[in-house]
Write an enzyme that holds these catalytic residues in place. Sequence first.
Site: not given
Length: 408
Positions: A130, A165, A248
């Site tokens: 992301q 991440s 999310e």
Amino acid sequence: MDIEYGPDAERFREEIQSVLAEELPADWSGIGAIPDIEQANEFIEHWREVLYRHTLLGLTWPTEYGGRGLTKLHQVVLTEEFAKAGVPVGGHNDTFGIKMVGNTLLRWGTDEQKRHFLPRILSGEYRWCQGYSEPNAGSDLASLSTRATARDGEWVINGQKVWTSQAQRANWIFVLARTDPDAPKNRGLSFLLVPMGQPGLQVRPIQSATGDSEFNEVFLDDVRTPLDNVVGPVNSGWQVAQTLLGYERGDEAATNPILFRAEFDRIVALARETGADSDPVVRQKLAQLLIEVEIMRYLGYRVLTGYLAGSAPGAESSVSKLYWSEYHKRATDLAFELAGMRVQVDVGRRPLRGYRTDDPGAPNTSASWIGSYINARAGTIYAGTSEVQRNILAEAVLGLPREPRVAR
């Protein structure tokens, strides 16, 4: 709110149990019990191949894109059985690939984008990360400065992303970039799909407080992607980004409580190991955590009922994110209290994941609880800070006046 599973969901549960019996060794006690991190990561890769072979990834996606066309309730059933068995529900990058960008493509993508990207997300050919936060644009995401300019049939992107991440494992990144620098800050953004492994794109690891390096900085210097790789209208990326953030924050509202309940059971086991389970004060604290994790479960059922009725996640998904992240701090506080002096010495394997709970089957070692404790603090920051979630709920759900803003 309907908490009945029904015969179809229970038949699916039997299917999952058959897959687990077929694919796991007889002495299996959970991925958390694997002492070596490298071996655990190898199992995750193997298990993802098992899930793909049994069509257990993208359960709710249409069959034409490789999914099963099932409901969120089936996803809950799968997570329940996997939590009991101590196996993951996907690979390292599937949170970003399946849950986030995949579901967003289903809502905003063109037919061509869906046909191209969705099957490759499920197969694992495309592994995603992301590209949202920046050094000066975290909670205020709309102030981001990464720019994308249309040039010779491509988007040319320049800027920097941070806290990315699993970027070290990804070969694609979805990037929120400024495509109209003259528009108000949240109206000139576009949502772009960008291949990694090209000149000008650099990934640098960031070591976190746990000692792990799941987070990264991503630098983009004249990085390119085709013009067709914009999701939704150009300069309307803010709406697309909010859709993704809803997935999310809210998509796991019905499945997170299962993992947190498994962690609660570990805390109870820790109390028994230390003999603290007979202390009335400790018993009261355990009872309070049990009440809170059960409330989390029913909040999840409420979100799930909305999904089954056809509604997409909205601002109310902030309820579940705010709730579980604040709960997790209290839960790990008690775990530290029960573990006592043992958490002064880092012994055993750290959690495999840098977010939420440790994996099912994890032993009550000091390293597991140290990692979970630190991750719980980060949980009130990533995916939107608790302060941001409270503002969303106050303004978008309760209709309260917006906070005063400093005039430019």
